[in-house]
Design a protein around this motif. Structure first.
Motif, short mmCIF file in Angstrom:
data_model
loop_
_atom_site.label_atom_id
_atom_site.label_comp_id
_atom_site.label_asym_id
_atom_site.label_seq_id
_atom_site.Cartn_x
_atom_site.Cartn_y
_atom_site.Cartn_z
N GLU A 104 1.76 -2.44 -12.86
CA GLU A 104 0.88 -1.43 -12.28
C GLU A 104 1.54 -0.05 -12.35
O GLU A 104 0.88 0.95 -12.68
CB GLU A 104 0.58 -1.81 -10.84
CG GLU A 104 -0.50 -1.00 -10.17
CD GLU A 104 -0.83 -1.53 -8.79
OE1 GLU A 104 -1.00 -0.69 -7.87
OE2 GLU A 104 -0.90 -2.77 -8.61
N ARG A 154 2.21 1.81 -3.43
CA ARG A 154 1.20 2.40 -4.33
C ARG A 154 1.07 3.90 -4.06
O ARG A 154 0.85 4.69 -5.00
CB ARG A 154 -0.14 1.69 -4.15
CG ARG A 154 -0.12 0.27 -4.71
CD ARG A 154 -1.49 -0.37 -4.70
NE ARG A 154 -1.47 -1.62 -5.44
CZ ARG A 154 -1.81 -2.81 -4.93
NH1 ARG A 154 -2.22 -2.89 -3.67
NH2 ARG A 154 -1.75 -3.90 -5.69
N GLU A 175 0.83 -1.20 0.00
CA GLU A 175 0.00 0.00 0.00
C GLU A 175 0.87 1.25 0.00
O GLU A 175 0.58 2.23 -0.71
CB GLU A 175 -0.93 0.00 1.21
CG GLU A 175 -1.87 1.20 1.28
CD GLU A 175 -2.82 1.27 0.11
OE1 GLU A 175 -3.28 2.40 -0.22
OE2 GLU A 175 -3.12 0.24 -0.52
N LEU A 216 3.45 -5.51 -9.71
CA LEU A 216 3.57 -4.13 -9.26
C LEU A 216 4.27 -3.28 -10.32
O LEU A 216 3.93 -2.10 -10.51
CB LEU A 216 4.31 -4.06 -7.93
CG LEU A 216 3.52 -4.58 -6.73
CD1 LEU A 216 4.44 -4.81 -5.54
CD2 LEU A 216 2.41 -3.59 -6.35
N PHE A 237 3.79 5.42 -5.94
CA PHE A 237 3.41 5.52 -7.36
C PHE A 237 2.58 6.78 -7.61
O PHE A 237 2.84 7.54 -8.57
CB PHE A 237 2.58 4.31 -7.80
CG PHE A 237 3.32 3.01 -7.88
CD1 PHE A 237 4.70 2.95 -7.81
CD2 PHE A 237 2.62 1.82 -8.04
CE1 PHE A 237 5.38 1.73 -7.90
CE2 PHE A 237 3.28 0.60 -8.12
CZ PHE A 237 4.65 0.56 -8.05
N HIS A 238 1.58 7.01 -6.79
CA HIS A 238 0.69 8.17 -6.99
C HIS A 238 1.47 9.47 -6.85
O HIS A 238 1.31 10.40 -7.65
CB HIS A 238 -0.46 8.13 -5.97
CG HIS A 238 -1.42 6.99 -6.17
ND1 HIS A 238 -1.93 6.64 -7.41
CD2 HIS A 238 -1.97 6.10 -5.29
CE1 HIS A 238 -2.74 5.61 -7.29
NE2 HIS A 238 -2.78 5.26 -6.02
#
Length: 250
Positions: free
Chosen positions: A121, A78, A75, A118, A81-82
């Motif tokens: 993603e 991620r 999490e 990942l 990533f954002h």
């Protein structure tokens, strides 16, 4: 794409971090590869980072992060990533923080499957995910590289080669790693090493001649970062590493 030079260094004070951001471009670097503590305060508010440093070209060219691939660390990745997508980062450099001792080949294959997904993603957000092999991490020994990269989904995840971590892990022939895995290498961390200590480039015992030669032989195009963790002066380390890389790569 051509070779682009970056600088990466931990900072322990606000003054050091400001110096890092204000000086890398003047020295000649194309970007910074940021340690996690340098961007973590902005992770959920990228607009704050953009306001502070977004006007500097390459100020977040790569973000270094890590975890053990449990639910919480995935999490967090991620969230990285954002953040990276919002601030214009190209590359996420992942240190897989699980001790090597009890890791089996089957574990490494399973980690490759998870990180492949990942990585795909990340690509959906315009990013690349790169595994940073590391002393006392799952991909540490020479055979680990074969196991991991034979298992990944094609074009899903790259490799960040760290010269000093190779040596510390007992792999003396960094040039062989570069030639063998040139098809997945998308980043370099150049760092010197001697008697158990990280050193400024050119001040340790690593022979970088074969390393620079191998980089040219594979036709590498992309980021090469000085990963300066000797604990010395920010400015002096920045200048010394830049001169060493420019001279070696010419």
């Amino acid at each position: 794409m051509t070779i682009k030079l970056a600088f990466s260094r931990p900072t322990s004070t606000t003054e050091e971090q400001t110096l890092l951001f204000e000086q890398y471009g003047a020295v000649g670097y194309d970007g910074l590869q940021l340690k996690e503590a340098q961007y973590a305060p902005f992770l959920l508010k990228p607009e704050g980072f953009i306001e502070a440093w977004g006007g500097l070209s390459g100020s977040s060219s790569a973000l270094i992060t890590g975890g053990n691939l449990d639910d919480a660390s995935v999490e967090k990745l991620r969230n990285v990533f954002h953040f990276a997508s919002a601030v214009g980062t190209e590359l996420i450099v992942y240190c897989h923080g699980i001790p090597r001792a009890n890791v089996t080949p089957a574990d490494i294959r399973r980690y490759a499957d998870v990180l492949s997904d990942l990585g795909l993603e990340a690509q959906q957000q315009g990013l690349k995910l790169s595994l940073h092999h590391h002393f006392n991490n799952p991909v540490m020994h020479r055979d680990d590289f074969d196991i991991f990269f034979n298992q990944i989904k094609e074009h899903s995840i790259g490799l960040t080669v760290d010269t000093a971590h190779l040596v510390k892990s007992g792999i003396e022939d960094a040039a062989e790693i570069i030639r063998s895995f040139g098809h997945v290498i998308d980043n370099f961390h150049l760092k010197d090493f001697d008697q158990g200590e990280w050193k400024v480039l050119g001040q340790g015992s690593i022979d970088f001649g074969p390393i620079f030669q191998a980089i040219h032989e594979i036709g590498y195009q992309g980021w090469i970062s000085a990963d300066e963790e000797s604990g010395g002066s920010v400015t002096e380390g920045m200048k010394d590493c830049y001169a060493f890389m420019k001279n070696g790569l010419n």
